[in-house]
Design a protein around this motif. Structure first.
Motif, short mmCIF file in Angstrom:
data_model
loop_
_atom_site.label_atom_id
_atom_site.label_comp_id
_atom_site.label_asym_id
_atom_site.label_seq_id
_atom_site.Cartn_x
_atom_site.Cartn_y
_atom_site.Cartn_z
N GLY A 247 24.51 6.06 44.88
CA GLY A 247 24.36 6.38 43.68
C GLY A 247 23.99 7.05 43.54
N TYR A 248 22.60 6.80 43.41
CA TYR A 248 21.80 8.43 42.16
C TYR A 248 22.35 9.69 42.76
CZ TYR A 248 17.69 9.37 40.03
OH TYR A 248 17.27 10.05 39.30
N SER A 249 22.47 9.94 44.28
CA SER A 249 22.46 11.01 45.15
C SER A 249 24.29 11.57 43.65
CB SER A 249 23.15 11.29 45.63
OG SER A 249 21.63 11.14 46.61
N ASP A 250 25.19 10.15 44.08
CA ASP A 250 26.10 10.63 43.52
C ASP A 250 26.24 10.95 41.99
OD1 ASP A 250 28.18 10.59 45.71
OD2 ASP A 250 28.28 8.26 44.21
N MET A 251 24.61 10.13 41.06
CA MET A 251 25.24 10.35 39.81
C MET A 251 23.79 12.30 39.54
SD MET A 251 23.06 7.09 38.43
CE MET A 251 22.94 6.50 38.95
N ALA A 252 23.34 12.59 40.45
CA ALA A 252 23.05 14.25 40.17
C ALA A 252 23.76 14.92 40.50
CB ALA A 252 21.76 14.19 41.28
N ILE A 253 24.44 15.20 41.60
CA ILE A 253 25.96 15.67 42.45
C ILE A 253 27.17 15.80 40.88
CG2 ILE A 253 27.70 16.31 44.03
CD1 ILE A 253 26.10 15.09 45.67
N GLY A 254 27.02 14.37 39.70
CA GLY A 254 27.80 14.88 39.21
C GLY A 254 27.46 15.35 38.24
N ILE A 255 26.31 15.36 37.49
CA ILE A 255 25.61 16.22 36.35
C ILE A 255 25.40 17.54 37.08
CG2 ILE A 255 23.29 16.11 34.98
CD1 ILE A 255 23.23 13.65 35.78
N GLY A 256 24.99 17.85 37.93
CA GLY A 256 24.95 19.21 38.54
C GLY A 256 26.02 19.66 38.11
N ARG A 257 27.68 19.44 38.45
CA ARG A 257 29.26 19.55 39.00
C ARG A 257 29.38 20.08 37.19
NH1 ARG A 257 33.97 17.83 42.11
NH2 ARG A 257 34.50 19.87 41.71
N MET A 258 29.49 18.74 36.31
CA MET A 258 29.61 18.86 34.74
C MET A 258 28.42 20.51 33.82
SD MET A 258 28.78 15.12 34.24
CE MET A 258 28.92 14.97 31.91
N ILE A 259 27.04 20.91 34.95
CA ILE A 259 26.76 22.15 34.04
C ILE A 259 27.02 23.36 34.74
CG2 ILE A 259 25.48 20.75 32.58
CD1 ILE A 259 23.22 21.08 34.74
N GLY A 260 27.93 23.37 35.84
CA GLY A 260 28.38 24.84 36.93
C GLY A 260 27.62 24.91 37.89
N PHE A 261 26.71 23.82 39.11
CA PHE A 261 25.71 23.80 39.89
C PHE A 261 26.29 22.90 40.95
CE2 PHE A 261 22.48 24.54 37.66
CZ PHE A 261 21.99 25.78 37.63
N GLN A 262 27.05 23.44 41.57
CA GLN A 262 27.14 22.02 43.48
C GLN A 262 26.39 21.81 44.37
OE1 GLN A 262 31.28 22.56 42.93
NE2 GLN A 262 30.75 22.78 41.28
N PHE A 263 25.36 21.38 44.30
CA PHE A 263 24.61 20.59 44.74
C PHE A 263 25.48 20.21 46.48
CE2 PHE A 263 22.80 19.48 40.48
CZ PHE A 263 22.35 20.25 40.78
N PRO A 264 24.89 20.04 47.22
CA PRO A 264 25.10 19.57 48.30
C PRO A 264 25.27 17.90 49.07
CG PRO A 264 22.58 19.79 48.70
CD PRO A 264 23.43 20.47 47.40
N GLU A 265 26.37 17.68 49.65
CA GLU A 265 26.78 16.31 49.67
C GLU A 265 25.33 15.54 50.29
OE1 GLU A 265 28.62 13.94 48.31
OE2 GLU A 265 30.19 15.52 47.86
N ASN A 266 24.69 14.35 50.20
CA ASN A 266 23.79 13.54 50.61
C ASN A 266 24.00 12.34 51.28
OD1 ASN A 266 21.05 14.06 50.31
ND2 ASN A 266 20.01 12.74 49.31
#
Length: 472
Positions: A247-266
């Motif tokens: 869930g924390y990883s999902d939140m991090a990936i989601g915030i990243g996408r909202m500001i243009g960063f594409q973090f890898p899946e965890n």
């Protein structure tokens, strides 16, 4: 400050998004970096200067390394590695080695050591891995070093991934640090918000509910544990740690996408794995890839003879356990998984092929037992707990609320439903979508609104809101 706190949800995050979206393109990195420094300072102000100093040193050492040739280049790499590993070793492992040395000394009649215990800075394990990957990737020529010190600091300290990952390797977002306008679209922002709320829901609606009972059961004395109760506690924790961390990883990936960063899946539905080998391809994926590329392959990878390969596997996973925590139970957890990775290669994978989809069950049971080693306060407590799981006798379970049983059932459903290939494909397609058709956008918006309301209601009404990986 954790993502599921009222401070973050009601104040920090909305203010950050407002400022970020209003800022012109040339100032977006400045806003993100300022927010990241404030985010870290809130929980680790005493260590902020130290971390900034380490970032400055790394930046200039790597610039010198890139400008050098031959043995000088290697010396700068070694210097960078020593700097980062020494910092991690001191803060995370000094207490462990001093405590064990003191115990050995006392057992031989010497006086116990006294020292002021070292406080662990938040996020130091993830900081260290990202600084190391920057150094090594530049040395290998995977990427040129960043020209701007501020862009480098943003890479290291970007707040969505700062505390608990995912572990983002430099080459994965090197270009996005300077050019990410292509990802700052309405579709990406909506998909990012949806992903954030999915993670928030997993954390507060499932992990927190199960975590309260897991804590209560693991807090009992071994004599109070029947076998069914011990298994129930282990299952509750098994689902708690998955929905908490993923869930924390999902939140991090989601915030990243909202500001243009594409973090890898965890995470990718780890509990449907058909072997421990597959489990580590689905659980904490960025850590597994890091250990593979920066430890396992340099040790020889699959190119060595079988006996050496098994030693390498065990070494890597013992180190992985030690990375998670400076205690013998974490080392035992790493060794436990390393053992089953070796057994997979020896004969278990062939056996699992015959079992087909049923191999999910023994793999899951192995994982559950492993989580007991991870959860217990000490190796002795872990072994005592496992003994109760397999020899604690039968007894009626104490009373548990309907909320707990319903949440446990939902956790089981969500953890295993991707065993159906069609469900897994749908799930991956939904989470990774770059362009959203109108029906899907409307559905995601409704789901986001409902889950956000439920999650916020739970957070306001409950004081239990831990984060397991916050201490790593």
């Amino acid at each position: 400050m954790v993502f599921s706190s009222t401070l973050f949800l009601f104040y920090f995050f909305p203010a950050f998004l407002l400022l970020y979206y209003l800022a012109p393109i040339r100032l977006k990195n400045f806003v993100a970096l300022t927010a990241s420094l404030l985010f870290y300072a809130w929980g680790g102000i005493n260590f902020l200067a130290l971390f900034l100093a380490s970032v400055v040193l790394n930046f200039f050492i790597i610039r010198l390394m890139d400008a050098s040739q031959g043995y000088k280049k290697r010396i700068y790499l070694i210097l960078s590695i020593i700097l980062n590993v020494a910092m991690l070793f001191y803060f995370k492992y000094a207490n462990f080695f001093l405590e064990n040395f003191s115990a050995v000394k006392a057992s031989f009649g010497g006086g116990a050591l006294t020292w002021e215990k070292v406080v662990l800075p938040i996020g130091i394990s993830f900081f260290t891995f990202e600084k190391l990957t920057y150094s090594i990737d530049v040395y290998r020529g995977v990427n040129k070093p960043l020209r701007s010190f501020w862009d480098f600091m943003l890479y290291i300290m970007l707040f969505p991934k700062m505390i608990a990952g995912p572990i983002v390797r430099f080459h994965e977002i090197a270009d996005q640090l300077t050019h990410r306008a292509a990802f700052e679209t309405i579709d990406h922002k909506l998909a990012g918000l949806f992903r954030f709320v999915i993670g928030l829901s997993k954390k507060v609606l499932i992990a927190n509910v199960l975590g309260q009972e897991a804590d209560r059961i693991f807090g009992l004395a071994p004599a109070e544990l029947s076998a069914p109760l011990a298994w129930l506690g282990a299952l509750a924790y098994t689902f708690q740690i998955y929905f908490d961390f993923s869930g924390y990883s999902d939140m991090a990936i989601g915030i990243g996408r909202m500001i243009g960063f594409q973090f890898p899946e965890n995470f990718n539905n780890p509990y449907i794995s058909r072997s421990i080998t597959e489990f580590w391809q689905r659980w904490h994926i960025t850590l597994g890839r890091w250990m593979r590329d920066y430890l396992y392959i340099p040790l020889g990878g699959n190119r060595v003879k079988p006996s050496r390969l098994y030693v390498n596997l065990w070494t890597v996973f013992i180190l992985s356990g030690f990375w998670h925590g400076a205690a013998w139970n974490f080392i035992a957890w790493g060794a436990f998984h390393g053992l089953f990775l070796i057994l997979d290669r020896l004969f278990l994978l062939n056996l699992y092929k015959r079992l087909g989809v049923l191999s999910i069950l023994p793999t899951f049971l192995i994982t559950v037992v492993g989580w007991v080693l991870f959860r217990a306060e000490s190796l002795g407590e872990a072994l005592a707990y496992v003994r109760r799981m397999f020899g604690g006798g039968l007894a009626d379970l104490p009373h548990f609320t309907n909320e707990f049983w319903v949440t446990l059932a939902l956790a089981t459903l969500f953890a295993f439903m991707a065993a159906l290939p069609r469900v897994e494909r749908w799930e991956l397609g939904t989470l990774a979508a770059d362009k959203l058709a109108l029906p899907r956008a409307v559905g995601m918006s409704l789901a986001t609104a409902i889950l956000l309301i439920l999650s916020v209601s739970y957070i306001i009404g409950s004081s239990f809101n831990p984060f397991i990986y916050f201490r790593f």
